[in-house]
Design a protein around this motif. Sequence first.
Motif, short mmCIF file in Angstrom:
data_model
loop_
_atom_site.label_atom_id
_atom_site.label_comp_id
_atom_site.label_asym_id
_atom_site.label_seq_id
_atom_site.Cartn_x
_atom_site.Cartn_y
_atom_site.Cartn_z
N PRO A 254 0.80 -1.23 0.00
CA PRO A 254 0.00 0.00 0.00
C PRO A 254 0.84 1.28 0.00
O PRO A 254 0.41 2.29 -0.54
N THR A 255 2.04 1.26 0.57
CA THR A 255 2.86 2.48 0.62
C THR A 255 3.36 2.88 -0.75
O THR A 255 3.54 4.06 -1.03
N ALA A 256 3.59 1.90 -1.62
CA ALA A 256 4.11 2.19 -2.96
C ALA A 256 3.01 2.15 -4.02
O ALA A 256 3.29 2.33 -5.20
N ASP A 257 1.79 1.87 -3.61
CA ASP A 257 0.67 1.73 -4.54
C ASP A 257 1.02 0.73 -5.65
O ASP A 257 0.98 1.03 -6.83
N PHE A 258 1.40 -0.47 -5.20
CA PHE A 258 1.88 -1.51 -6.11
C PHE A 258 1.25 -2.84 -5.70
O PHE A 258 1.18 -3.16 -4.51
N ALA A 259 0.79 -3.60 -6.67
CA ALA A 259 0.22 -4.93 -6.42
C ALA A 259 0.54 -5.84 -7.58
O ALA A 259 0.71 -5.40 -8.72
N PHE A 260 0.66 -7.14 -7.27
CA PHE A 260 0.89 -8.11 -8.34
C PHE A 260 0.21 -9.42 -7.97
O PHE A 260 -0.02 -9.73 -6.81
N LYS A 261 -0.13 -10.17 -9.01
CA LYS A 261 -0.81 -11.46 -8.84
C LYS A 261 0.18 -12.58 -9.08
O LYS A 261 0.94 -12.56 -10.04
N THR A 262 0.17 -13.55 -8.17
CA THR A 262 1.02 -14.72 -8.30
C THR A 262 0.33 -15.89 -7.62
O THR A 262 -0.78 -15.74 -7.10
N ARG A 263 0.97 -17.02 -7.61
CA ARG A 263 0.39 -18.19 -6.94
C ARG A 263 1.11 -18.41 -5.62
O ARG A 263 2.31 -18.24 -5.53
N SER A 264 0.33 -18.80 -4.60
CA SER A 264 0.90 -18.99 -3.27
C SER A 264 0.00 -19.88 -2.43
O SER A 264 -1.17 -20.09 -2.76
N THR A 265 0.55 -20.38 -1.32
CA THR A 265 -0.23 -21.17 -0.37
C THR A 265 -0.56 -20.36 0.88
O THR A 265 -1.14 -20.89 1.82
N VAL A 266 -0.21 -19.07 0.90
CA VAL A 266 -0.43 -18.24 2.08
C VAL A 266 -1.92 -18.14 2.38
O VAL A 266 -2.75 -18.09 1.48
N THR B 279 -9.87 -10.14 0.83
CA THR B 279 -9.98 -10.37 -0.61
C THR B 279 -10.00 -9.02 -1.33
O THR B 279 -10.24 -7.98 -0.73
N ILE B 280 -9.72 -9.08 -2.63
CA ILE B 280 -9.72 -7.87 -3.46
C ILE B 280 -10.20 -8.26 -4.86
O ILE B 280 -9.97 -9.38 -5.32
N THR B 281 -10.87 -7.35 -5.52
CA THR B 281 -11.26 -7.56 -6.91
C THR B 281 -10.13 -7.06 -7.79
O THR B 281 -9.73 -5.91 -7.73
N TRP B 282 -9.60 -7.94 -8.62
CA TRP B 282 -8.44 -7.64 -9.46
C TRP B 282 -8.89 -7.03 -10.78
O TRP B 282 -10.07 -6.89 -11.07
N GLY C 238 -11.62 -8.52 -12.95
CA GLY C 238 -12.97 -8.58 -12.43
C GLY C 238 -13.22 -9.72 -11.46
O GLY C 238 -14.29 -9.81 -10.87
N GLN C 239 -12.25 -10.61 -11.27
CA GLN C 239 -12.41 -11.72 -10.34
C GLN C 239 -11.90 -11.33 -8.96
O GLN C 239 -11.06 -10.44 -8.82
N GLU C 240 -12.38 -12.03 -7.96
CA GLU C 240 -11.99 -11.77 -6.58
C GLU C 240 -10.90 -12.76 -6.17
O GLU C 240 -11.02 -13.96 -6.40
N TYR C 241 -9.82 -12.23 -5.56
CA TYR C 241 -8.68 -13.04 -5.14
C TYR C 241 -8.35 -12.74 -3.68
O TYR C 241 -8.63 -11.65 -3.18
N PRO C 242 -7.70 -13.68 -2.99
CA PRO C 242 -7.22 -13.41 -1.64
C PRO C 242 -6.15 -12.30 -1.70
O PRO C 242 -5.40 -12.20 -2.66
N LEU C 243 -6.11 -11.46 -0.65
CA LEU C 243 -5.21 -10.32 -0.61
C LEU C 243 -4.23 -10.45 0.55
O LEU C 243 -4.64 -10.73 1.68
N VAL C 244 -2.94 -10.24 0.26
CA VAL C 244 -1.90 -10.22 1.28
C VAL C 244 -1.22 -8.86 1.19
O VAL C 244 -0.70 -8.49 0.14
N LYS C 245 -1.24 -8.10 2.29
CA LYS C 245 -0.58 -6.80 2.31
C LYS C 245 0.84 -6.98 2.85
O LYS C 245 1.04 -7.61 3.88
N VAL C 246 1.80 -6.41 2.12
CA VAL C 246 3.21 -6.51 2.51
C VAL C 246 3.74 -5.11 2.80
O VAL C 246 3.27 -4.12 2.25
N GLU C 247 4.74 -5.02 3.68
CA GLU C 247 5.30 -3.72 4.04
C GLU C 247 6.35 -3.25 3.04
O GLU C 247 6.53 -2.06 2.83
N VAL C 248 7.06 -4.21 2.43
CA VAL C 248 8.14 -3.86 1.51
C VAL C 248 8.00 -4.70 0.25
O VAL C 248 7.77 -5.90 0.32
N SER C 249 8.15 -4.05 -0.90
CA SER C 249 8.14 -4.76 -2.18
C SER C 249 9.28 -4.21 -3.03
O SER C 249 10.03 -3.34 -2.60
N SER C 250 9.37 -4.67 -4.25
CA SER C 250 10.43 -4.19 -5.14
C SER C 250 10.23 -2.71 -5.50
O SER C 250 11.17 -2.05 -5.90
#
Length: 85
Positions: free
Chosen positions: A17-29, A34-37, A40-52
Amino acid sequence: MKKDIHPEYREVIFQDPTADFAFKTRSTVRTSETITWEDGQEYPLVKVEVSSKSHPFFTGKQRVLSSGGRVDQFRKRYGRLAKNK
């Protein structure tokens, strides 16, 4: 493989959220948000403090700590004091 022992491997959105950046990938987390991507589909959402997009190494805003070693720094700082004693 044994059945029912592996976590669910699914598409997840990671958001910085600090960098206004999001990406979709596969994970078991696991997550309850959830968030609408964009598609138009809804996916689980994980917020991270630091990204690239926000990490100093990837943004080029990292600071160089020192060019000399610890011993050289010590000798430079206390070299005269050690010789006088």
